[in-house]
Design a protein around this motif. Structure first.
Motif, short mmCIF file in Angstrom:
data_model
loop_
_atom_site.label_atom_id
_atom_site.label_comp_id
_atom_site.label_asym_id
_atom_site.label_seq_id
_atom_site.Cartn_x
_atom_site.Cartn_y
_atom_site.Cartn_z
N LEU A 160 -3.93 2.44 4.53
CA LEU A 160 -4.42 2.51 3.14
C LEU A 160 -5.24 3.42 2.72
CD1 LEU A 160 -4.14 -1.27 1.74
CD2 LEU A 160 -2.56 0.58 1.01
N TYR A 165 4.47 -0.50 3.03
CA TYR A 165 5.13 -0.79 1.75
C TYR A 165 4.14 -0.75 0.67
CZ TYR A 165 9.07 -1.65 4.60
OH TYR A 165 10.27 -1.39 5.48
N LEU A 166 2.78 -0.76 0.66
CA LEU A 166 2.07 -1.07 -0.55
C LEU A 166 2.08 0.56 -0.77
CD1 LEU A 166 -0.85 -3.46 0.29
CD2 LEU A 166 0.68 -3.64 -1.67
N TRP A 169 5.22 1.52 -2.66
CA TRP A 169 5.38 0.92 -4.01
C TRP A 169 4.23 1.76 -4.92
CZ3 TRP A 169 1.10 -2.12 -6.50
CH2 TRP A 169 1.56 -2.76 -7.52
#
Length: 108
Positions: A19, A97-98, A101
């Motif tokens: 992230l 996946y965050l 998204w």
């Protein structure tokens, strides 16, 4: 550090690296007039393996423990190292996946 706390720690380190690295990379892309969303998505994919290695503290130590434990038939150590690897892998995947998204998959 206990077993469960190490699993949680590995998960969070891997998640944070994917992230954080992709978000800071997107900031750099924005400053250099490149598409930030596409860069963020691409970086999240590229950072997964590095986040996995960093989360387990260098893969050589984990592989050495697995190798030594296999020859001594100490399968509890092998299971622990495997659980650490899986938790770091899951952290990488959740981070990826965050980002996917957030960027709505605009990397391609």
């Amino acid at each position: 550090m206990g077993f469960l706390s190490t699993i949680i720690f590995n998960f969070c380190v891997a998640l944070g690296m994917v992230l954080g690295g992709s978000m800071v990379g997107a900031l750099g892309a924005m400053l250099t007039h490149h598409p930030p969303m596409a860069t963020m998505f691409k970086l999240a994919d590229q950072l997964k393996i590095w986040a996995l290695v960093a989360a387990i503290g260098g893969s050589v130590d984990a592989l050495k423990i697995i190798g030594d434990s296999m020859w001594d038939f100490k399968f509890d150590s092998v299971a622990k190292q495997f659980a650490y690897l899986v938790s770091a892998f899951l952290g990488c995947q959740v981070g990826y996946y965050l980002v996917k998204w957030i960027t709505a998959g605009r990397g391609i």
